[in-house]
Design a protein around this motif. Structure first.
Motif, PDB file in Angstrom:
ATOM      1  N   HIS A   1      47.282 -91.864  43.486  1.00  0.00           N
ATOM      2  CA  HIS A   1      46.965 -92.759  42.565  1.00  0.00           C
ATOM      3  C   HIS A   1      47.592 -92.411  41.082  1.00  0.00           C
ATOM      4  O   HIS A   1      47.970 -93.340  40.283  1.00  0.00           O
ATOM      5  N   GLN A   2      47.743 -91.130  40.847  1.00  0.00           N
ATOM      6  CA  GLN A   2      48.350 -90.827  39.545  1.00  0.00           C
ATOM      7  C   GLN A   2      49.626 -91.096  39.443  1.00  0.00           C
ATOM      8  O   GLN A   2      50.403 -91.386  38.404  1.00  0.00           O
TER       9      GLN A   2
ATOM     10  N   ALA B   1      49.953 -94.676  38.746  1.00  0.00           N
ATOM     11  CA  ALA B   1      49.824 -95.120  37.630  1.00  0.00           C
ATOM     12  C   ALA B   1      51.094 -94.769  36.607  1.00  0.00           C
ATOM     13  O   ALA B   1      51.391 -95.569  35.571  1.00  0.00           O
TER      14      ALA B   1
ATOM     15  N   LEU C   1      44.383 -97.436  37.139  1.00  0.00           N
ATOM     16  CA  LEU C   1      43.439 -96.795  36.781  1.00  0.00           C
ATOM     17  C   LEU C   1      41.960 -96.909  37.330  1.00  0.00           C
ATOM     18  O   LEU C   1      41.472 -95.792  37.127  1.00  0.00           O
TER      19      LEU C   1
ATOM     20  N   ASP D   1      41.407 -97.058  40.555  1.00  0.00           N
ATOM     21  CA  ASP D   1      41.562 -95.869  41.537  1.00  0.00           C
ATOM     22  C   ASP D   1      41.459 -94.346  41.036  1.00  0.00           C
ATOM     23  O   ASP D   1      40.829 -93.792  41.892  1.00  0.00           O
ATOM     24  N   LEU D   2      41.752 -94.231  39.818  1.00  0.00           N
ATOM     25  CA  LEU D   2      41.501 -93.079  39.273  1.00  0.00           C
ATOM     26  C   LEU D   2      40.154 -92.480  38.597  1.00  0.00           C
ATOM     27  O   LEU D   2      39.733 -91.636  37.942  1.00  0.00           O
TER      28      LEU D   2
ATOM     29  N   ARG E   1      38.694 -94.436  36.309  1.00  0.00           N
ATOM     30  CA  ARG E   1      38.531 -94.863  34.844  1.00  0.00           C
ATOM     31  C   ARG E   1      38.215 -96.382  34.859  1.00  0.00           C
ATOM     32  O   ARG E   1      39.069 -97.018  34.406  1.00  0.00           O
TER      33      ARG E   1
END
Length: 768
Positions: A582-583, A586, A618, A620-621, A623
């Protein structure tokens, strides 16, 4: 005896009792011979009332007369219980009807009629079997049938003298007799049955419906108009693979397992003639191939020889093909004789297409003219198709409710395979046919893209035929074909048919790579489209690997800020998100969004898509607040730029619902998902993958609201449809199975929690 002349009277002539005895014998003999002559030597026909010269019945007395006995069956009739039951009921109560058993040559019409004859014989009925050859023999055999049913000499004499029509006399006697079955076998040219000038459907000739007995006709001709309103047409279908396997096992019980026999029967298309030919071959002691599996494998390379391997000179491919092919070549010859010369070339064109329903609109006069060099018009092409259908060489596909699908035709697998094989090996212009077909398919695909009237169903019809054309890599229309395949793939992607879309993209990319340099812009575009198809089909790792290589190539060839490069960056981010990275996803979406806003502007659809995908990353992270705010902004922009019911707007609203659900605002999430689901079902249909995703998301929200049974019902509905539409192994199908299990556990108050469902990520616009 010695002949001589003398004035003396012979001694025997002087004795009156001798003279009168001789005269008496001669007189009786003359009367007998006259009666035999009247009954056996000539018959006069009805209809016009004029006399007709027939094959004298008396000739059969020497032993050459055809038997009227029905042939006995050679064993169990597999897979025809339903047809036999219908025929049995008609036999019991004809009710002024007769039956026509029709279908392509070799399909088992005569076998079915023979089985009914066995049933009639057991019931104590008189059974008569006439094999159609010509009008004269038919008149002779029908008369013999009537005589066997008690036709009187007086009534036959009235016909002979022209005071009554012979068909009227024969059928009058048959109706008086009752409890009979009369089979007219192999009446493939009903217009020739006669008498001259009489259509079959007038029921004034030899073919008539009965009240007390049943007439059964077998024929390749399946035209209802030919047989009339009193005919009950029973089309004989190919045998199912299980039944066909039983036939093979009956004939060659030691050639392998039932499963192997079913596979071979399926390969032969369930055609009984071919099944029996193969069964005899496998049971013969000198055959090279002794098992079902060996024979199935050998068919791929030895089709022409194997199907005739029980015949003399079977090593000659032409002789081998004749065994099965001859059964429909007769029909093509008859069509040509009847003034339909395009039937054969049209069948050859159809045989080059895929074994799938063929849209009739493909067969245009221009295509036939280009392929064959024979000038043709719409009427001639329609006549060719209808003629092939009449003789069972093409059929009409049916829906689940058995209603025919108009505007489409299908070929029997073996008819298609042998026709294509023969065309390729025995004609010099086979390449012209393939080139003309490819060009026509490409134009049809372009029509799907540019016409509002064509849609996803047309794309689905064209897809298998385009895939077949794509295998001919030496085709002069390669680039045109690749573009056409890509167009249809895009249409099927919009329809949610991701499996077919992936197959098409693989074919399109193979053609492109073979035609252009690796760094050519069209090659990179084709590669990108293939990677997107992998991702949509759930093969995310392959998609990510491809997208990473494409991004590197586009940065090198086009630069970092080219829109194509930005597309690749966006698509790589989507694939990585599906893989849980995910990061990294993003970061890629931020880079792509910055580039889109700088190069194309903040309101460009590609920029909106990129902003949507960043919000998903975001979320998925974890946030969720940032994600919800960004989704709300994107939704507002979509509604302003594209409208409230655009699919992209619906995607955005659905994703906002997911973010709110993750924030614990389950009621708001459920309301949004209901709105989205209603829009998807109205615009795309209830089975579209986007509608299924929205229904799944609604189920998740309801589950979080404690409405576990409602949630389970929705998840069950989604799972059933995804298994049918996407397949049991697709990641979305597996996610549905997990969601259903979790909802059921909660419904049973097991206390198990469920995580968020799979998001429906809206993809960047495809660049083509």
């Amino acid at each position: 005896m010695t002949s001589y002349a003398t004035s003396a009277v012979p001694d025997w002539a002087s004795r009156p009792w001798v003279v009168w005895s001789v005269f008496g014998v001669l007189a009786v003999g003359a009367v007998v011979l006259e009666q035999v002559s009247r009954r056996l030597d000539t018959i006069e026909s009805a209809g016009s009332g004029g006399p007709v010269r027939l094959v004298p019945l008396g000739r059969g007395l020497g032993g050459g007369m055809t038997s009227l006995r029905a042939p006995h069956g050679s064993g169990p009739v597999r897979g025809r219980d339903g047809e036999l039951e219908v025929l049995r009921r008609l036999l019991a109560r004809p009710q002024e009807r007769y039956v026509v058993v029709c279908g392509v040559g070799g399909i088992g019409k005569t076998t079915l009629a023979s089985a009914l004859a066995d049933i009639a014989r057991v019931q104590g009925r008189q059974v008569f079997w006439i094999r159609w050859r010509n009008t004269e023999e038919l008149a002779e055999q029908m008369t013999r049938t009537a005589l066997a049913c008690g036709l009187s000499e007086v009534r036959l004499e009235e016909s002979r003298a022209g005071r009554a029509g012979l068909p009227d006399v024969v059928w009058e006697q048959l109706e008086q007799a009752g409890r009979w079955l009369l089979v007219l076998d192999n009446v493939d040219t009903p217009q020739a049955v006669g008498p001259d000038g009489e259509d079959v459907a007038s029921y004034r000739g030899w073919i008539r419906p009965g009240r007390r007995g049943l007439l059964l006709v077998t024929s390749r001709n399946a035209d209802p108009a030919v047989w009339g309103a009193q005919a009950v047409l029973r089309r004989v279908a190919p045998l199912e693979s299980v039944v066909g396997g039983q036939v093979l096992c009956d004939m060659a019980p030691h050639a392998g397992t039932a499963e192997e026999a079913r596979a071979l029967a399926d390969r032969l298309g369930g055609l009984p003639l071919a099944l029996h030919a193969v069964g005899r071959y496998l049971a013969a002691p000198g055959s090279r191939h002794r098992t079902f599996s060996d024979y199935t494998t050998a068919l791929d390379t030895q089709l022409g020889m194997l199907l005739g391997a029980t015949q003399l000179q079977a090593s000659d491919p032409a002789v081998g093909r004749t065994l099965v092919r001859h059964t429909w070549e007769l029909s093509l010859d008859q069509l040509a004789t009847d003034g339909n010369p395009l039937a054969r070339p049209v069948l050859q064109l159809l045989s080059l297409l895929a074994l799938a329903p063929i849209p009739v609109f493909l067969l245009t006069p221009e295509l036939v003219t280009e392929a064959t060099g024979q000038q043709s018009g719409e009427i001639e092409v329609e006549a060719a198709l209808n003629g092939l259908h009449t003789y069972g060489l093409v059929d009409t596909p049916t829906r689940q409710d058995r209603r025919p699908v108009l505007g489409q035709v299908v070929l029997h697998p073996l008819v298609r395979e042998i026709t294509a094989h023969t065309h390729a090996t025995e004609t010099t212009n086979s390449d012209c046919y393939q080139q003309a077909l490819t060009s026509r398919l490409a134009r049809a695909a372009q029509f799907v893209v540019t016409s509002e009237s064509a849609g996803w169903e047309t794309a689905r019809l064209l897809a298998p035929h385009l895939l077949g054309a794509a295998t001919h890599t030496a085709n002069q229309h390669n680039r045109l074909l690749a573009e056409a395949v890509d167009h249809i793939s895009q249409s099927l992607t919009e329809a949610g048919d991701y499996g077919s879309a992936l197959q098409l993209q693989q074919a399109a990319h193979a053609i492109t790579v073979a035609s252009l340099d690796p760094d050519h812009l069209e090659t990179l575009t084709s590669w990108n489209n293939l990677a997107e198809a992998f991702d949509l089909f759930g093969r995310h790792q392959e998609a990510a690997d491809h997208h990473r290589q494409i991004l590197t190539a586009r940065e090198r060839v086009l630069g970092a800020d080219h829109p194509d490069t930005l597309h690749s960056r966006n698509n790589l981010g989507l694939a990585l998100g599906y893989l849980g990275h995910h990061q990294e996803a993003a970061d890629l979406h931020r880079q792509a969004l910055s580039g889109y806003e700088r190069v194309l502007g903040a309101d460009h659809p590609d920029a909106l898509n990129s902003r949507n995908n960043l919000a998903l990353a975001l979320d998925d992270l974890g946030r969720h607040g940032e994600a919800a705010d960004l989704h709300r902004q994107v939704l507002s922009d979509y509604e302003r730029v594209l409208g409230a019911d655009h699919p992209a707007t619906l995607h955005s609203r659905d994703n906002l619902g997911l973010a709110l659900d993750h924030l614990g605002r389950h009621g708001e999430a459920a309301d949004l998902h209901r709105q989205v689901l209603s829009g998807y079902e109205r615009i795309l249909g209830p089975d579209h993958p986007s509608a299924l995703t929205s229904r799944s998301n609604l189920g998740l929200a309801l589950d979080h609201l404690g409405r576990h049974q409602e949630a389970a019902d929705l998840h069950q509905s989604v799972l059933t449809t995804r298994e049918r539409v996407l397949g049991p192994g697709h990641p979305h199908t597996l996610q549905s199975r997990d969601n259903l299990a979790a909802a059921l556990r909660r419904s049973a108050r097991a206390g198990s929690a469920t995580g968020p469902g799979r998001r429906r990520w809206f993809r960047g616009l495809r660049h083509g």
